[in-house]
Enzyme design. Structure first.
Site, PDB file in Angstrom:
ATOM      1  N   GLY A  96       6.257  -4.220 -13.388  1.00 44.23           N
ATOM      2  CA  GLY A  96       5.507  -3.911 -14.596  1.00 44.23           C
ATOM      3  C   GLY A  96       4.545  -2.765 -14.376  1.00 44.23           C
ATOM      4  O   GLY A  96       4.773  -1.894 -13.536  1.00 44.23           O
ATOM      5  N   ILE A 129      -1.504  -4.222 -14.535  1.00 43.84           N
ATOM      6  CA  ILE A 129      -1.273  -5.642 -14.276  1.00 43.84           C
ATOM      7  C   ILE A 129      -1.002  -5.877 -12.787  1.00 43.84           C
ATOM      8  O   ILE A 129      -1.384  -6.908 -12.232  1.00 43.84           O
ATOM      9  CB  ILE A 129      -0.096  -6.168 -15.117  1.00 43.84           C
ATOM     10  N   GLY A 130      -0.372  -4.908 -12.134  1.00 43.91           N
ATOM     11  CA  GLY A 130      -0.126  -5.028 -10.699  1.00 43.91           C
ATOM     12  C   GLY A 130      -1.412  -5.198  -9.918  1.00 43.91           C
ATOM     13  O   GLY A 130      -1.476  -5.979  -8.953  1.00 43.91           O
ATOM     14  N   GLU A 141       6.726  -3.509  -8.158  1.00 43.91           N
ATOM     15  CA  GLU A 141       7.556  -2.424  -8.681  1.00 43.91           C
ATOM     16  C   GLU A 141       6.856  -1.914  -9.928  1.00 43.91           C
ATOM     17  O   GLU A 141       6.826  -2.601 -10.955  1.00 43.91           O
ATOM     18  CB  GLU A 141       8.970  -2.927  -9.011  1.00 43.91           C
ATOM     19  N   CYS A 187      11.153   2.381 -15.768  1.00 41.02           N
ATOM     20  CA  CYS A 187      10.346   2.972 -14.698  1.00 41.02           C
ATOM     21  C   CYS A 187      11.086   4.089 -13.979  1.00 41.02           C
ATOM     22  O   CYS A 187      10.455   4.972 -13.392  1.00 41.02           O
ATOM     23  CB  CYS A 187       9.908   1.898 -13.711  1.00 41.02           C
TER      24      CYS A 187
END
Length: 491
Positions: free
Chosen positions: A203, A207-208, A225, A263
């Protein structure tokens, strides 16, 4: 997803006590050894293939419902790749799960050294909305292949696919060892309060960072990722045929890959000034042909993402750089494939990940200038270059850093099980696909076995110069001199 939306899908928000009990139950199943059994792993992978083949039409329907994807795009980018990948894992699993002999030094003779892959335990997979099936089941299959118990948290932003997974995974897989949890950010945060043996998140970088911060509590290892601005270098191509093929592949990797909402989709193009007009005209004519019929491009995910993308084009400076497209339909969540020529470097479309059907084209005096440009930017998850110049290819590989580099095509590297997929730096860390998925969710345990037959006393005190000299030979692998020392000879 808001709790009300979760309930509408037939799922209630999971309170902490329910999630805690689920995690404890999974750990009991794992500790029983059930998931470590090779036959169990193989049976689960075969069941995943049955799920994908039995439910093909339903899968096409939910992907269209969530993203407006044509069944051709859904099969190419998700369903077909998944079946191929899982079959590849099945074919190689026994070999991957086997112990590997390692070199054992002569000074330890007689002894053996092995590397034994073992599952990590209970793992958590957060998948993303843009490839909601593929980004859920690809890592899930790797975690199962490695012998783990797994919780899958699908993206609430692709609710139809999430509901499909929640309904069907328990029917096909071992529901005691594989769980699907629905819900929004609150559920994700609650999941991260528990101890996991590995977490994979796909994502946004925002948020990572939250996932990583939450993982600190239990020192949980995390693989991320994330997104990035994937550049595409387009060199001067003398052959008209090569130019057309390059344009076909650029369009496929930009507008025919979830409308650029991926991505690894091309974010922007770098091209020499002299070639830019030719490239733009080829893009225009080919887009007209490829997008002539409805269904050639997925829609924008939701109103929020539509507003973000339309905001890029509402910047007057960016609007002035539009050389093709720009039409937007907020009711249908559609944005026409749009080309920008040299938008301002400080504009949002050039500083943020585009993640949509807008393609900035940046010109340079000579194509070699792209090297300095790329080195000045954060490391992307993927880099693409269309060129027949071997020296330029070598410089790109040696002088720039990215998760992957693909020459004369784009996005197709995602379909290769033989190479790792993952980011580097700000685009993430941790690699999967094929054997790399197995390894992501495995621990390589070192196992060393020694005999009592021989004992070397130079390892122990009291120390003297002879023992130190012997140790020097041991550490330098000078076994000829070591042999003479052990026999009492001196140089």
């Amino acid at each position: 997803m808001a709790p009300a939306m979760v309930a509408a899908m037939g799922e209630k928000p999971k309170p902490a006590v329910v999630l805690g009990g689920m995690v404890s139950g999974l750990r009991e199943v794992y500790e029983s050894g059930r998931t470590k059994d090779l036959e169990w792993r193989q049976s689960q992978l075969k069941a995943l293939i049955r799920l994908l083949t039995d439910k093909e039409e339903e899968i096409f329907a939910v992907l269209h419902d969530d993203l407006g994807k044509h069944r051709g795009e859904s099969f190419r980018d998700e369903l077909g790749i998944l079946v191929k990948s899982i079959k590849y894992t099945l074919q190689n699993l026994k070999k991957w799960a086997a112990s590997e002999r390692a070199e054992s030094p002569l000074v330890a003779f007689p002894a053996t050294a092995m590397v034994v892959p073992e599952p990590l335990g209970v793992v958590l997979v957060f998948s993303c909305w843009n490839l909601p099936l593929g980004l859920a089941l690809e890592p899930l299959s790797g975690a199962i292949a490695a012998g783990n118990a797994v919780v899958l948290k699908p993206s609430e932003l692709a609710p139809s696919t999430a509901a499909f997974l929640a309904a069907n995974i328990p029917r096909y897989l071992d529901s005691r060892a594989v769980k699907v949890v629905l819900g929004g950010p609150n559920v994700g945060e609650e999941l991260m309060e528990h101890r996991w043996d590995k977490v994979l998140f796909t994502g946004s970088a925002r948020i990572g960072r939250i996932i990583m911060a939450k993982a600190v509590k239990h020192l949980t290892p995390v693989a991320l990722e994330l997104g990035s601005k994937c550049p595409c270098i387009v060199d001067w191509l003398d052959s008209k045929r090569d130019r057309q093929i390059a344009v076909n592949r650029i369009i496929g990797a930009k507008w025919s890959t979830c409308a650029g909402q991926a991505c690894i989709a091309i974010d922007h193009v770098i091209v020499e000034e002299r070639f830019a007009p030719i490239l733009i005209e080829l893009l225009k004519s080919t887009l007209k042909r490829f997008m002539a019929k409805p269904g050639g491009m997925a829609r924008i995910l939701n109103a929020k993402h539509f507003e973000r993308l339309s905001g890029y084009l509402e910047d007057n400076r960016v609007a002035a750089s539009v050389v093709h497209g720009g039409y937007m339909d907020p009711k249908k969540l559609n944005i026409e494939p749009t080309l920008l020529l040299n938008p301002p470097a400080d504009s949002d479309v050039m500083t943020e990940e585009v993640f949509g059907p807008i393609l900035p084209i940046i010109t340079v005096k000579k194509i070699e200038d792209c090297i300095a440009y790329l080195k000045s930017k954060p490391k992307p998850i993927a880099m693409y270059a269309f060129t027949n110049n071997e020296r330029l290819k070598r410089r790109i590989v040696e002088e720039t850093s990215s998760g992957s580099v693909t020459f004369n095509d784009a996005v197709v590297q995602y379909a290769l099980e033989s190479v790792p997929f993952g980011g580097v730096g700000h685009s993430g860390f941790g690699q999967y696909h094929g054997k790399y998925s197995f390894e992501l969710f495995s621990h390589k345990k070192a196992v060393f076995k020694r005999s009592f037959l021989i004992e070397f006393m130079f390892r122990y005190p009291p120390w003297d110069e002879r023992k130190i000299g012997t140790l020097r030979h041991v550490f330098s692998y000078n076994y000829f001199l070591l042999f003479f020392n052990l026999l009492g000879f001196r140089r």
